[in-house]
Write an enzyme that holds these catalytic residues in place. Structure first.
Site, short mmCIF file in Angstrom:
data_model
loop_
_atom_site.label_atom_id
_atom_site.label_comp_id
_atom_site.label_asym_id
_atom_site.label_seq_id
_atom_site.Cartn_x
_atom_site.Cartn_y
_atom_site.Cartn_z
N TYR A 1 17.61 29.30 9.19
CA TYR A 1 16.48 30.13 9.61
C TYR A 1 16.28 30.04 11.11
O TYR A 1 16.34 28.96 11.70
CB TYR A 1 15.20 29.64 8.91
CG TYR A 1 15.15 29.91 7.43
CD1 TYR A 1 15.09 31.21 6.95
CD2 TYR A 1 15.17 28.87 6.52
CE1 TYR A 1 15.03 31.46 5.58
CE2 TYR A 1 15.11 29.11 5.15
CZ TYR A 1 15.04 30.41 4.69
OH TYR A 1 14.99 30.65 3.34
N MET B 1 13.88 24.12 3.03
CA MET B 1 13.18 23.44 1.95
C MET B 1 14.12 22.57 1.11
O MET B 1 13.80 21.43 0.76
CB MET B 1 12.47 24.46 1.05
CG MET B 1 11.63 23.82 -0.04
SD MET B 1 10.89 25.02 -1.15
CE MET B 1 9.57 25.68 -0.16
N ARG C 1 -10.73 0.78 14.69
CA ARG C 1 -10.83 1.50 13.42
C ARG C 1 -11.82 0.73 12.54
O ARG C 1 -12.95 1.15 12.37
CB ARG C 1 -9.47 1.58 12.72
CG ARG C 1 -8.46 2.47 13.41
CD ARG C 1 -7.22 2.68 12.56
NE ARG C 1 -6.77 1.44 11.91
CZ ARG C 1 -5.60 1.30 11.31
NH1 ARG C 1 -4.74 2.32 11.26
NH2 ARG C 1 -5.25 0.16 10.75
N LYS D 1 0.85 -1.20 0.00
CA LYS D 1 0.00 0.00 0.00
C LYS D 1 0.88 1.25 0.00
O LYS D 1 2.09 1.16 0.27
CB LYS D 1 -0.92 -0.01 1.22
CG LYS D 1 -0.20 0.05 2.56
CD LYS D 1 -1.18 -0.17 3.70
CE LYS D 1 -0.46 -0.12 5.03
NZ LYS D 1 -1.31 -0.55 6.15
C1 PLP Z 1 -0.54 -1.65 6.70
C2 PLP Z 1 -1.16 -2.90 7.17
C3 PLP Z 1 -0.34 -4.00 7.47
C4 PLP Z 1 1.16 -3.94 7.45
O1 PLP Z 1 1.59 -3.29 8.63
P1 PLP Z 1 3.14 -3.15 8.99
O2 PLP Z 1 3.13 -2.55 10.33
O3 PLP Z 1 3.72 -2.22 7.97
O4 PLP Z 1 3.73 -4.49 8.91
C5 PLP Z 1 -0.98 -5.17 7.83
N1 PLP Z 1 -2.32 -5.25 7.90
C6 PLP Z 1 -3.13 -4.21 7.63
C7 PLP Z 1 -4.61 -4.36 7.75
C8 PLP Z 1 -2.57 -3.00 7.27
O5 PLP Z 1 -3.38 -1.96 7.00
#
Ligand code: PLP
Length: 371
Positions: free
Chosen positions: A254, A302, A130, A35
């Site tokens: 800065y 930046m 969640r 992802k």
């Molecule tokens: C992102 C995610 C993972 C992977 O998590 P990591 O901490 O990067 O290993 C696994 N399961 C779900 C549902 C996720 O959203």
């Protein structure tokens, strides 16, 4: 010449990390979580290394489409499932497995016309709060899914909120066992932290590591990536584009947040927050200059940041414009600066740094271990 900042994606490290996780996961099949454009590494770039996974998991339908276009024929999982009913058409045509975590997704599936039976991952909320069903909701969803002609297979899954802690999953596991009692299905519980920290307790049919594939420790700073046998999959490197000699009392950058306590030779690095480097990295954040750890001084701007060159000069190394700088990852000399250390200094996590790599940074892919 382009600006000297370059990110290198190390495919051998990705392959190595995948093999480490496989070993840790025992007989479980491994989802490579890709992802967020493979945690900032680029799906197209990591794909040659991660095609050795048993499945690939993402969130975005465009990412799933891209993986099919790249030629991935194996299991492909949408970690948040569908966002609207018509997403199911793409699931049918691309044979995407999808998470089901709320009742509307079940309604959409029940109304979906398809010849192509779906494999779904039914998600239990084990305390993260969640996504996912509570225990009665899970039973109801389980029954509904089993009555649907659209569904061919159901895997049970959950996601832990505190798997990075040694005592972080006990309560969640108890809730999970109660909620899933008597349900015969493949199981999928573990992210990177659970796979590494709680291997035995989360043994299942599938694991879902993300961050560990990319070579960061899911439980930093308790463990370093190297403690888990992981190698950095990304190096962010640049060069010095100027040096300055500071008189005692002179300030840098800065806001003048650094004042030289003595005469100081400093280097200016072509890397700033517009490249994805964290602006909140404070004085003292480690930076490798020609493989030697030097402290960051002054505020990150930046396009530039500054380092005190004393440690590298103390080694008698000539240093100046063009000298190699590694912000995280591996230097040409083999010296390593774990991304977790930079993240910790900047009060964030490696995930955020990787994902924030800016589009303006040139990226090269290393296919073979450099010697
Ligand atoms: C992102 C995610 C993972 C992977 O998590 P990591 O901490 O990067 O290993 C696994 N399961 C779900 C549902 C996720 O959203």
């Amino acid at each position: 010449m382009p600006r000297p900042i370059v990110a290198t994606i190390h495919l051998p490290a990705l392959q190595h990390n995948l093999a480490q996780l496989r070993q840790r996961a025992g007989t479980a099949r491994v989802w490579g979580v890709v992802k967020a454009n493979a945690y900032g590494h680029g799906i197209t770039r990591v794909w040659p290394a991660l095609r050795a996974a048993d499945g690939l998991a993402c969130l975005d339908l465009d990412e799933a489409k891209l993986l099919r276009e790249l030629g991935w024929r194996g299991p492909l999982l949408l970690l948040e499932g569908t966002f609207e009913p018509r997403d199911l058409e793409l699931c049918s045509t691309l044979q995407l497995w999808h998470v089901v975590h709320h009742a509307e997704q079940l309604d959409w599936l029940a109304a979906h016309k398809t010849q192509q039976p779906h494999h779904v991952f039914l998600k239990f909320n084990s305390g993260m709060n969640r996504l996912g069903f509570d225990a009665p909701g899970l039973r109801a969803a389980w029954a509904r899914l089993h009555a649907m002609p659209q569904v061919q297979g159901v895997t049970l899954m959950t996601h832990f909120a505190n798997a990075d802690r040694p005592d972080g999953i006990e309560a969640a596991l108890r809730a999970w066992r109660l909620a899933t009692e008597g349900m015969q299905a493949p199981l999928c519980l573990a992210n990177s932290a659970a796979t590494l920290v709680h291997a035995a307790a989360t043994a299942a049919d599938w694991v879902r590591p993300g961050i560990a594939l990319y070579g960061a420790a899911p439980d930093a700073p308790t463990h370093r990536a190297a403690d888990w046998g992981l190698q950095p999959a990304m190096t962010l490197a640049s060069q010095l584009i100027a040096t300055q000699t500071l008189a005692t009392g002179a300030q840098v950058g800065y806001g003048g947040t650094y004042t030289a306590p003595k005469p100081t030779t400093m280097g200016v690095v072509a890397c700033g927050y517009a490249d994805g480097y964290p602006r909140h990295a404070p004085n003292g954040t480690p930076v490798l200059v020609q493989g030697v750890r030097c402290p960051l001084i002054g505020r990150v701007s930046m396009d530039m940041l500054a380092v005190d060159l004393a440690p590298v000069l103390a080694q008698g190394q000539p240093v100046g414009v063009g000298s190699e700088v590694v912000l995280w990852g591996r230097s040409r000399s083999g010296a390593e600066l774990p991304i977790d250390e930079v993240a910790q200094a900047a009060q964030t996590i490696a995930y955020e740094l990787m994902c924030a790599l800016a589009p303006r940074v040139r990226v090269i892919v290393e296919h073979q271990e450099s010697t």
